[in-house]
Design a protein around this motif. Sequence first.
Motif, short mmCIF file in Angstrom:
data_model
loop_
_atom_site.label_atom_id
_atom_site.label_comp_id
_atom_site.label_asym_id
_atom_site.label_seq_id
_atom_site.Cartn_x
_atom_site.Cartn_y
_atom_site.Cartn_z
N HIS A 135 -12.10 50.49 -1.51
CA HIS A 135 -12.38 51.87 -1.08
C HIS A 135 -13.74 51.92 -0.67
O HIS A 135 -14.14 52.47 0.17
CB HIS A 135 -12.10 52.77 -2.24
CG HIS A 135 -11.93 54.09 -1.47
ND1 HIS A 135 -13.16 54.96 -1.43
CD2 HIS A 135 -11.05 54.93 -1.09
CE1 HIS A 135 -12.92 56.07 -0.78
NE2 HIS A 135 -11.39 56.17 -0.50
N SER A 136 -14.87 51.22 -1.50
CA SER A 136 -16.15 51.01 -0.94
C SER A 136 -16.19 50.49 0.27
O SER A 136 -17.19 50.72 1.31
CB SER A 136 -16.93 50.69 -1.97
OG SER A 136 -16.77 49.43 -2.28
N ASP A 137 -15.50 49.43 0.87
CA ASP A 137 -15.43 48.93 2.15
C ASP A 137 -15.48 50.07 3.00
O ASP A 137 -15.91 49.75 4.25
CB ASP A 137 -14.54 48.07 2.14
CG ASP A 137 -14.50 46.52 1.46
OD1 ASP A 137 -15.49 46.34 0.98
OD2 ASP A 137 -13.45 45.93 0.95
N GLY A 174 -16.41 42.61 2.26
CA GLY A 174 -15.35 41.84 1.22
C GLY A 174 -16.00 41.25 -0.03
O GLY A 174 -16.77 40.34 0.01
N HIS A 175 -15.98 42.07 -1.07
CA HIS A 175 -16.77 41.86 -2.23
C HIS A 175 -15.82 41.34 -3.40
O HIS A 175 -16.22 41.15 -4.63
CB HIS A 175 -17.70 42.86 -2.78
CG HIS A 175 -17.28 44.14 -2.92
ND1 HIS A 175 -17.05 45.08 -1.82
CD2 HIS A 175 -16.56 44.70 -3.90
CE1 HIS A 175 -16.38 46.20 -2.05
NE2 HIS A 175 -15.98 46.22 -3.32
N GLU A 176 -14.47 41.33 -3.17
CA GLU A 176 -13.47 40.87 -4.44
C GLU A 176 -12.77 39.44 -4.07
O GLU A 176 -11.92 39.59 -3.42
CB GLU A 176 -12.32 41.90 -4.34
CG GLU A 176 -12.79 43.30 -4.85
CD GLU A 176 -11.76 44.31 -5.16
OE1 GLU A 176 -10.79 44.09 -4.70
OE2 GLU A 176 -12.08 45.30 -5.72
N VAL A 177 -13.41 38.42 -4.09
CA VAL A 177 -13.20 36.94 -3.64
C VAL A 177 -12.86 36.13 -4.72
O VAL A 177 -13.57 36.03 -5.83
CB VAL A 177 -14.33 36.66 -2.78
CG1 VAL A 177 -14.00 35.20 -2.28
CG2 VAL A 177 -14.90 37.69 -1.78
N ALA A 197 -13.01 41.46 -9.67
CA ALA A 197 -14.58 41.48 -9.37
C ALA A 197 -15.22 43.01 -9.08
O ALA A 197 -16.38 43.09 -9.29
CB ALA A 197 -14.95 40.50 -8.09
N CYS A 198 -14.40 43.78 -8.56
CA CYS A 198 -14.99 45.11 -8.38
C CYS A 198 -13.96 46.27 -9.10
O CYS A 198 -14.62 46.78 -9.97
CB CYS A 198 -14.98 45.36 -7.11
SG CYS A 198 -15.79 47.01 -6.55
N ALA A 199 -12.84 46.39 -8.44
CA ALA A 199 -12.01 47.70 -9.32
C ALA A 199 -11.88 47.26 -10.57
O ALA A 199 -12.13 48.11 -11.36
CB ALA A 199 -10.58 47.60 -8.40
ZN LIG Z 1 -15.47 47.47 -4.46
#
Ligand SMILES: [Zn+2]
Length: 351
Positions: A39-41, A71-74, A157-159
């Motif tokens: 959602h932050s994307d 893209g921060h969930e990699v 990594a994020c959620a």
């Molecule tokens: Zn995020």
Amino acid sequence: MKSLQLTEFGKPLQWKELEKPVPKGNQVLLKVDACGVCHSDLHIWEGYYELGDDERMYIAERGVNLPMTMGHEVVGTVESTGSDVKGIEPGETRLVYPWIGCGTCKYCRTDRMQMCLTPSSLGVFSDGGYSDYIMVPHEQYLVDINGLKPENACSYACAGLTAYSALKKTIPLEEDETLVIIGAGGLGMMAMQVVGELTRANVIVIDVDDKKLATAEEIGDFSTINSMNEDPVKAVMAQTNEQGAAAVIDFVNNTTTAASAFNMLRKNGVMVMVGLFGGKLTFSNPVTTLKNLTIRGSYTGSLAELRELIDIVRDKKLKSIPVQTYSLDKADELLQKVKDGDIVGRAVVKP
Ligand SMILES: [Zn+2]
Ligand SMILES: [Zn+2]
């Protein structure tokens, strides 16, 4: 390499052909296997956060320079490593911790990089995973997911981390106390998946969508409230002998949900604000004092917390939240779906 880049806020993402970088020193180049759409994307893409009262906070003023690859969930496979990298070999699969800081401030020195005052988070302030390759500045940011599928692991990594760290800010809670989770989207579901490993407290889930609440009931033994059909504050009071909630985590955190969260707190209650849906909270000063309340924000989580979370998921064999996998070409469409609340669980893209 091909990256899908944000070149102008609010405009469709653009494919860019870039030279594949060569890792130096402690850098590690990974081939992207899966990248979560967060959602932050959506906020980065749009270029602002709604602050309430028609005010906005613009991303450009927060140090995000375009063009940039979101893209921060990699999760990726190690392609090549710099000469100083130890303990990791090409071909190994790793989850990337993206909340990278300056490395020298008091937060970075004490494993609280997500709190760094001058962050360089991957996919936010520097290039992330909407690409076939991602460069990670140091091997220490790579977490072993041994056995988990990339599309299921990437969103930790994020959620997952954000949900886990928010939960940790509410414990300890006892069996007869109530924890309320507001929002049964991706983050809320991550919290529901792991909450039982942290506390035996009674858990109530609030959302406006019966479909999401039905999924919540499948994940665990939670009571649910649809706040479109009934007043969530009254419903929580009724379910807690008029005591209220010992803790509320607001994964939506808009003007309406934050006011409800505040009003359902018990004495000594803790309210953790996580969502970025925008808005403002107005609350009573003396009530906050007399009830000894804690109102706090929570932004992502630490590298140590990510490692803890992955250990829990692996050791307890926790079920993944529903994941829908798409081609990276679909990123614009998916961001729109995220905006419309049309994703149950998590959308993941593959290059
Ligand atoms: Zn995020
Ligand atoms: Zn720092």
